[in-house]
Design an enzyme around this catalytic site. Structure first.
Site, short mmCIF file in Angstrom:
data_model
loop_
_atom_site.label_atom_id
_atom_site.label_comp_id
_atom_site.label_asym_id
_atom_site.label_seq_id
_atom_site.Cartn_x
_atom_site.Cartn_y
_atom_site.Cartn_z
N PHE A 128 37.29 -47.61 7.19
CA PHE A 128 37.33 -46.80 5.97
C PHE A 128 36.55 -45.51 6.24
CE2 PHE A 128 36.05 -45.86 1.56
CZ PHE A 128 37.27 -46.01 0.93
N ASP A 211 30.84 -54.31 7.14
CA ASP A 211 31.27 -53.84 5.82
C ASP A 211 32.13 -54.94 5.19
OD1 ASP A 211 32.59 -52.66 3.65
OD2 ASP A 211 32.70 -50.69 4.61
N TYR A 236 33.49 -53.73 -6.89
CA TYR A 236 34.57 -53.37 -7.83
C TYR A 236 35.95 -53.78 -7.37
CZ TYR A 236 34.28 -49.16 -4.82
OH TYR A 236 34.19 -48.29 -3.77
N LYS A 237 36.03 -54.42 -6.20
CA LYS A 237 37.34 -54.89 -5.72
C LYS A 237 37.53 -56.34 -6.17
CE LYS A 237 37.35 -51.21 -2.35
NZ LYS A 237 36.88 -50.74 -1.06
N ARG A 389 50.07 -51.96 0.24
CA ARG A 389 49.19 -53.13 0.14
C ARG A 389 49.48 -53.91 -1.14
NH1 ARG A 389 43.05 -51.19 0.95
NH2 ARG A 389 43.53 -50.30 -1.10
C1 PLP Z 1 36.16 -49.50 -0.96
C2 PLP Z 1 35.44 -49.35 0.33
C3 PLP Z 1 34.27 -48.61 0.41
C4 PLP Z 1 33.77 -47.86 -0.78
O1 PLP Z 1 32.63 -47.12 -0.61
P1 PLP Z 1 31.89 -46.55 -1.91
O2 PLP Z 1 30.64 -46.00 -1.38
O3 PLP Z 1 31.73 -47.70 -2.86
O4 PLP Z 1 32.78 -45.51 -2.52
C5 PLP Z 1 33.60 -48.57 1.64
N1 PLP Z 1 34.08 -49.23 2.71
C6 PLP Z 1 35.25 -49.92 2.66
C7 PLP Z 1 35.75 -50.64 3.85
C8 PLP Z 1 35.95 -50.00 1.47
O5 PLP Z 1 37.10 -50.67 1.42
#
Ligand code: PLP
Length: 429
Positions: A128, A211, A236-237, A389
């Site tokens: 990400f 992560d 939040y997921k 997805r």
């Molecule tokens: C959703 C997600 C994030 C989100 O980062 P925020 O700091 O909460 O915006 C980070 N890493 C991964 C792999 C994600 O899927």
């Protein structure tokens, strides 16, 4: 071949009743985007309302008289989240956002100046982007050139991470100090073997952080038993704590006593917080990595959301999630063309032990198909260049949702409805 009947699978589903405790968006009869933003539950709504009421009636008194008191709400919730990731009390903090937590963990754990010649960080090239931005900027902040100190490990020809090759890469460079890896890859949904990779890293003298954004609440973890140095994630997921919900971090107890890299008063020992001492005494464990006053309204949403995850139980959630994604794949394979230029294929691994919470369907028209699905009432998302997805969330999605999603996809491909949408600029050569 007779396909399993979705209604029968729903009738036999022990978790089916949880769906009624969520608000399903009226404009989206089939919501399969819970790995971007999980839905609001009645439970989360009630806990937010309770804190609003406490703010109204108790004002400053809410810090000690709230039920539970706001003062220790983050710690209370952290110990509950810890149980979901296989951590002990005090090993998790609920704080900041995902990316800020990565910065904090790097600031605390990464030691390029230890004098042992280990200065490099290894990360997954397809991670990400926010994580890569954090790593790059963090290296610069330490006076290190990312071009020389950030090693990017790429996926293989099939788009997946070859874990054996990754294991070798962890041992191949004596200058490597730390690896930051995904637990579940956000595009392909590949689930990595945290225990094996951690063992490989440690055998090579390398620390490792993961992560968990795409696994927390969907896939059980055993972070402390696996020996993982640190982890970070969002709520939040799959945990449904709301847009921009406060994030999480994990620190293995072997790192207890480290000074927080980014210190602030909320990371001080709770008994001394209001001494207003000039010298900080950090709280033990992960709690010491908090920085400022926690966002209590946001924490309240997590509180209600956790009630549901705990009641359902993570083992049952994982089991249903695997069955939902397997059902989706079976339906897609039975009803849509696979192979050929206009065919579909799966970017996600097939084996249960390597599959996270979503199906990553590949098609060269992914962007337009995703938009056509949305207008047909099926919310998925598109990850460039060519992945749609589908994330059925065990707490609120049904087999019937998956069935309808494939039904709509079959209709779109038959009528070529996606061709009515303009090409995304990124798809124009
Ligand atoms: C959703 C997600 C994030 C989100 O980062 P925020 O700091 O909460 O915006 C980070 N890493 C991964 C792999 C994600 O899927």
């Amino acid at each position: 071949m007779t396909l399993p009947d979705a209604r029968q699978l729903d009738a036999d589903d022990a978790l089916a009743a949880f769906r009624a405790r969520f608000y399903l968006p009226p404009g989206a009869p089939v919501y399969l985007d819970g790995n971007s933003l999980g839905l609001l539950s009645l439970d989360a709504e009630a806990s937010v309302r309770r804190v609003l009421e406490e703010w109204k009636t108790l004002a400053i008194g809410g810090w000690l008289e709230g039920r539970p008191p706001w003062f220790t709400l983050a710690e209370t919730l952290a110990d509950r989240v810890a149980a979901l990731v296989g951590a002990g009390p005090g090993q998790v903090a609920v704080t900041n956002s995902t990316t800020v937590n990565l910065h904090q963990l790097l600031a605390t754990v990464y030691r390029p100046d230890a004098g042992d010649g280990r200065t490099k960080i290894l990360a997954f090239a397809g991670e990400f982007p926010s994580d890569l931005y954090a790593l790059t900027s963090h290296l610069r902040l330490r006076g290190l050139d990312p071009a020389a100190h950030l090693t990017l490990f790429s996926s293989g020809a099939d788009g997946l991470i070859d874990e054996a090759a990754l294991g070798e890469a962890l041992g191949a460079d004596p200058a490597l100090q730390l690896a930051v890896l995904p637990a579940v890859v956000y595009t392909t949904g590949q689930l990595l073997d945290l225990r094996a990779l951690t063992a490989r890293a440690h055998a090579a003298g390398v620390q490792v952080g993961f992560d968990l954004s795409h696994s927390v609440g969907a896939v059980p973890h055993t972070l402390t038993a696996d020996g993982v140095d640190f982890a970070f994630w969002c709520h939040y997921k799959y945990l449904n704590a709301g847009p921009g919900a406060v994030g999480g971090l994990y620190l293995h107890p072997r790192h207890d006593g480290l000074q927080p890299g980014l210190a602030g008063w909320w990371g001080a020992h709770k008994g001394s917080l209001f001494d207003m001492a000039r010298e900080m005494t950090p709280a033990d464990g992960a709690s010491g990595l908090q920085v400022g006053t926690p966002p209590v309204l946001g924490l309240a949403a997590l509180e209600g959301a956790l009630d549901l995850a705990e009641e359902a139980g993570l083992v049952r959630l994982r089991e249903k999630s695997l069955r939902l994604t397997a059902y989706l794949m079976t339906q897609i394979e039975a009803r849509l063309p696979t192979g050929g230029a206009d065919g579909f294929r799966f970017a996600n691994p097939r084996a249960d032990r390597q599959r996270g919470g979503h199906v990553a369907l590949v098609h060269r028209e992914a962007a337009r198909i995703c938009r056509a699905l949305k207008d047909a009432g099926v919310v998925t998302d598109h990850r460039p260049p060519d992945i749609v997805r589908f994330a059925p969330v065990a707490l609120y999605n049904s087999f019937e949702d998956c069935h309808v999603a494939v039904e709509r996809l079959v209709e779109i491909m038959a009528s070529r409805a996606h061709e009515n949408y303009p090409l995304e600029r990124s798809l124009v050569p």
